[in-house]
Design an enzyme around this catalytic site. Sequence first.
Site, mmCIF file in Angstrom:
data_model
loop_
_atom_site.group_PDB
_atom_site.id
_atom_site.type_symbol
_atom_site.label_atom_id
_atom_site.label_comp_id
_atom_site.label_asym_id
_atom_site.label_seq_id
_atom_site.Cartn_x
_atom_site.Cartn_y
_atom_site.Cartn_z
ATOM 1 N N SER A 112 64.141 55.200 61.162
ATOM 2 C CA SER A 112 63.388 56.185 61.931
ATOM 3 C C SER A 112 61.889 56.009 61.698
ATOM 4 C CB SER A 112 63.857 57.590 61.580
ATOM 5 O OG SER A 112 63.257 58.557 62.394
ATOM 6 N N ASP A 248 58.763 57.631 67.800
ATOM 7 C CA ASP A 248 58.883 57.012 66.484
ATOM 8 C C ASP A 248 59.704 55.729 66.632
ATOM 9 O OD1 ASP A 248 61.373 58.155 66.973
ATOM 10 O OD2 ASP A 248 61.678 58.737 64.891
ATOM 11 N N ASP A 250 62.855 54.744 66.148
ATOM 12 C CA ASP A 250 64.166 54.701 66.809
ATOM 13 C C ASP A 250 64.242 55.622 68.017
ATOM 14 O OD1 ASP A 250 64.177 57.001 65.153
ATOM 15 O OD2 ASP A 250 66.363 56.997 65.073
ATOM 16 N N ASP A 252 63.949 58.853 68.583
ATOM 17 C CA ASP A 252 64.570 60.178 68.624
ATOM 18 C C ASP A 252 63.544 61.281 68.388
ATOM 19 O OD1 ASP A 252 64.170 59.926 65.876
ATOM 20 O OD2 ASP A 252 66.191 60.587 65.331
#
Length: 487
Positions: A112, A248, A250, A252
């Site tokens: 992340s 960010d 990834d 999400d």
Amino acid sequence: MQQLQRKVSIASLMDASGVRFGTSGARGLVADMTSEVCFAYTAAFLQVIGAKSGRVALAIDLRPSSPQIAAACAAAIERQGLVVDYCGAIPTPALAFHAQSQGIPGVMVTGSHIPFDRNGIKFYGPLGEISKADEAGISAAVVTLPASALTSVLPPLTRSAAGLYLDRYRRFFAPQCLAGMRLGFYEHSSVARELLHELLESLGAEVISLGRTDAFVPIDTEAVAEADVQQARRWAGEHGFDAILSTDGDADRPLLGDENGDWLRGDIVGILCAQALGAQAVVSTVSCNTALDMCGAFPTVRRTRIGSPYVIAGIEELLAAGATGVVGFEPNGGFLVGSAISKAGRTLAPLMTRDALLPILCLLVQARERGCPLSALARGLPPRFTASDRLQDFPTETSRQILAGLAASRPAIDALLGDFAGKSAAIDTTDGLRIFLDNGEIVHFRPSGNAPELRCYAESTTQERSGLLVAEALRRMKMQLASVALA
């Protein structure tokens, strides 16, 4: 000759490697996320959810360490007699939506927003992100490791997952709903950089790519680096964008900037997105801006501990009680949809994991429909402003020790903050230490669940004041750390 096998407990691997569950997923230093550790975590996940046949979706972000970790996850899946449905480098919510749509488990290799030297694994059941109870089951599991073959060659890509994710938005948002908008896309190393660019253009926007890099950039949407703050303002001045957007690593968590290049706070983005969707019940964390409650737009508001599993649990409780129009979000901007949302004859399917694309699209469409700049959307909310930042290399146990001492002593809180921010009126220990001051301001300290960091959130009546509160509170906590180290 039969290869030797051995049994290992996840608890022992946690202690030996330091790889453990945080606010969302298992995370640790890349050097500690060995093939053995990643194989064992994946095997334990499959064991806990009872996966005995069929496919398991697997995807990665763009960190250079992610393919090797995925290879260990794939080996564990195949060892269980299951088939790897390899989706490649796609956003975490795309992996989750694919798994949900197919009714299969999912494994996402991503760190992340955390620093480059770390990575992680997120696990999904057929209905969405696993719960804290599932995490506890994995942590208590004992698995069998083979003597060799702890990694597998990743199979050919399943390309349908990305298309399915894009279709979720194309079916909900009207064709050409972004026509005439000029958008800057700070791509950096976001795994969504190809996919989101394609989606925005398909909805009619002109998209200018900015800041693409092959080196991984750990964008934290709750603590945006000053360099990124200044760069966004320069881009806005140079190009005349209607908005600047990013995610960010990834994808999400959204990062959305207005026409001036000023990044919007994630909790403000969440509130505006929930309003745009006509949500009736909203779940967010204890650290969310109090404008959520004060705006009066939502009949039901529920607050939880920080972390998407807690927000999901809150959503599930509301759904079980018969609530409709249920959504959730975190102050990082990641948005969850608990029940189907219908608007203008179009339906948005639920997705029980954080998502960056939905809030970005909702706010852009809202600004275009109203014929106003993006900066104007938040002006209808109560004037409450939040800021956040973190102290890195702040040992978690030391954070907990300091916060426990403060929580037990109002005089200690007042000694820490009183001369700068007023005296404490109340505290909330739901997650960390949230201090309500007698002047109406809020300061909230919390050890990170993902890294040795102390996070600080503050809320006041101006953005400048909330930023000053965070900076000064963290400066004083750094002094507390120094005093503990000398003791």
